[in-house]
Enzyme design. Sequence first.
Site, PDB file in Angstrom:
ATOM      1  N   HIS A 159       6.375 -31.818 -44.631  1.00  0.00           N
ATOM      2  CA  HIS A 159       6.831 -32.067 -43.245  1.00  0.00           C
ATOM      3  C   HIS A 159       8.072 -31.233 -42.910  1.00  0.00           C
ATOM      4  O   HIS A 159       8.877 -31.633 -42.071  1.00  0.00           O
ATOM      5  CB  HIS A 159       7.148 -33.549 -42.998  1.00  0.00           C
ATOM      6  N   SER A 286      17.986  -5.767 -32.596  1.00  0.00           N
ATOM      7  CA  SER A 286      17.892  -6.165 -31.198  1.00  0.00           C
ATOM      8  C   SER A 286      18.533  -5.089 -30.347  1.00  0.00           C
ATOM      9  O   SER A 286      19.532  -4.482 -30.740  1.00  0.00           O
ATOM     10  CB  SER A 286      18.624  -7.501 -31.010  1.00  0.00           C
ATOM     11  N   LYS A 292      21.710  -8.634 -34.992  1.00  0.00           N
ATOM     12  CA  LYS A 292      20.388  -9.179 -35.303  1.00  0.00           C
ATOM     13  C   LYS A 292      19.604  -8.334 -36.299  1.00  0.00           C
ATOM     14  O   LYS A 292      19.669  -7.114 -36.302  1.00  0.00           O
ATOM     15  CB  LYS A 292      19.549  -9.312 -34.026  1.00  0.00           C
ATOM     16  N   GLU A 299       6.386 -11.760 -38.162  1.00  0.00           N
ATOM     17  CA  GLU A 299       5.934 -12.371 -36.906  1.00  0.00           C
ATOM     18  C   GLU A 299       4.643 -11.711 -36.425  1.00  0.00           C
ATOM     19  O   GLU A 299       3.743 -12.382 -35.904  1.00  0.00           O
ATOM     20  CB  GLU A 299       7.031 -12.239 -35.845  1.00  0.00           C
ATOM     21  N   GLN A 331     -24.915  -5.535 -29.517  1.00  0.00           N
ATOM     22  CA  GLN A 331     -24.090  -4.333 -29.628  1.00  0.00           C
ATOM     23  C   GLN A 331     -22.599  -4.701 -29.636  1.00  0.00           C
ATOM     24  O   GLN A 331     -21.779  -3.973 -30.176  1.00  0.00           O
ATOM     25  CB  GLN A 331     -24.390  -3.383 -28.469  1.00  0.00           C
ATOM     26  N   LYS A 334     -19.830  -5.349 -33.028  1.00  0.00           N
ATOM     27  CA  LYS A 334     -19.075  -4.464 -33.918  1.00  0.00           C
ATOM     28  C   LYS A 334     -17.558  -4.456 -33.707  1.00  0.00           C
ATOM     29  O   LYS A 334     -16.811  -4.555 -34.689  1.00  0.00           O
ATOM     30  CB  LYS A 334     -19.641  -3.045 -33.852  1.00  0.00           C
TER      31      LYS A 334
HETATM   32  N1  ARG Z   1     -26.223   0.576 -30.448  1.00  0.00           N
HETATM   33  C1  ARG Z   1     -27.181  -0.468 -30.695  1.00  0.00           C
HETATM   34  C2  ARG Z   1     -26.468  -1.710 -31.238  1.00  0.00           C
HETATM   35  O1  ARG Z   1     -25.517  -1.553 -31.897  1.00  0.00           O
HETATM   36  C3  ARG Z   1     -28.216  -0.026 -31.677  1.00  0.00           C
HETATM   37  C4  ARG Z   1     -29.472  -0.825 -31.610  1.00  0.00           C
HETATM   38  C5  ARG Z   1     -30.180  -0.518 -30.350  1.00  0.00           C
HETATM   39  N2  ARG Z   1     -31.439  -1.159 -30.300  1.00  0.00           N
HETATM   40  C6  ARG Z   1     -32.131  -1.334 -29.155  1.00  0.00           C
HETATM   41  N3  ARG Z   1     -33.237  -1.941 -29.231  1.00  0.00           N
HETATM   42  N4  ARG Z   1     -31.652  -0.893 -28.010  1.00  0.00           N
HETATM   43  O2  ARG Z   1     -26.866  -2.808 -30.983  1.00  0.00           O
END
Ligand code: ARG
Length: 467
Positions: A159, A286, A292, A299, A331, A334
């Site tokens: 705590h 600072s 500082k 952080e 898509q 990623k």
């Molecule tokens: N750039 C696309 C993705 O990352 C690749 C796959 C595309 N596939 C499709 N059926 N259009 O999702």
Amino acid sequence: MSEKKQVTWGGRFSEGPADRMIRFGESVSFDQRLAPHDIRGSKAQARMLAHVGLITDREAKDICNGLDRIGEQVATGKFKWDPALEDVHMNIEQALTREVPAAAKLHTARSRNDQVATDMRLFFLDAARQVDEALVLLLKALLRQGERTRDIAIPGYTHLQRAQPVAMAHHFLAYMEMFGRDRERLAGFRERACVCPLGSGAIAGTTLPIDREFVARELGFVDKRGRPRVTRNSMDAVADRDLFIEFASCCSLVATHLSRVAEDLILWSSREFGFVRLPDAYTTGSSLMPQKKNPDSLELIRGKSAIIMGHVSALLTLVKGLPLTYNRDLQEDKPPVFDALDKTVDSLLVLEGALSGMEIERNNCARAVADPLLLATDLVDYLVRKGVAFREAHHVVGSLVALSEKSVCPLNVIPLDEAQKICDKIESDWTQCFSVRNALANRELPGMPGPKRIQAELRRWERSLAD
Ligand code: ARG
């Protein structure tokens, strides 16, 4: 035919995509990062096609050489990425086809759906290795600080209130356990990632006589005995994004642990605690207050962890309502994992630096741990050893603490006769309880902060990090 007509899939279309659609739909601005994996996957695909006789050896060789040249251009920043070609896959294939006519056969029995799934698994194997290597660096820095602080006692907190004394090394070892589990989790993740989806096609494989095990072996998707591992269901292989979510989750747990270390060090480096001094290289000043020295590195680690955790939510939400199998929504899977990787590795390395250069303020630690209240629980144990029931002993010590507060007299200097008025089991040897050294030396069971235990744990970590 419109000039903008899409070259790879444009056959059935009367005009190309609108400019705003190109901008909206492209992923090459971020998935170009997959280029080395895409090239590796395509080389394996070409070799497999030659192996089963769908293309000639000559064609496979030309394709592989062409892909190597493109790899060079990408690595040296000379490759021209075109958003009109949507993604990394079509950019590379188009560039290759311009150079190598046989490249028109490369996509035989393949879809971008199983291609991107393969690229991402190769990416994940590499990403997990990167995080693991950074974790090892951090663990080694924690181990070094553990060695230096074996006999520096500090208050342990619950705590955020002073609780019981521990060696500072015990505190560092606690984090080592957490990061050690993070490594185990990543190893499990790697195991699940190491399966080849290529050959799943768009959704239902292919009628052509491909050799999936050949590709798997080429790309290193093999078990410990070198046997190829291929995905068992083509729809699962192109639709599932478990690995994305799992990777971001692994990163989130690393980030959670990093954030907690950061928070502890922020507190410890404050004037109020003063247990440590952070290295100048990982702090900032600072613009207004000349005195500082701010723990910005820590952080930011704490702050970036929030973003990493947010990526898990984004990915879960992205996937949860999608009908099988591939949908273009995917898509968007990623950027969160790329960012999770980058922020996790950067945070690990920054903490490694800040921790390695950190100095311990021994005197401040000694002053803080000299608070006798930290040993109130040991006094309870003392009474238990004298035959007092734990609940009663707890009550007795509570009364002694209240007396110490009321009479403004530290717990360890309450006169014996006063103490005996509260409990006659207290004898003159009760003062032994007020030695931090004894308190730690009496805690040698597994998991406890006794000096021998800590030494053994440090040795165990040293061995495990050496291989
Ligand atoms: N750039 C696309 C993705 O990352 C690749 C796959 C595309 N596939 C499709 N059926 N259009 O999702």
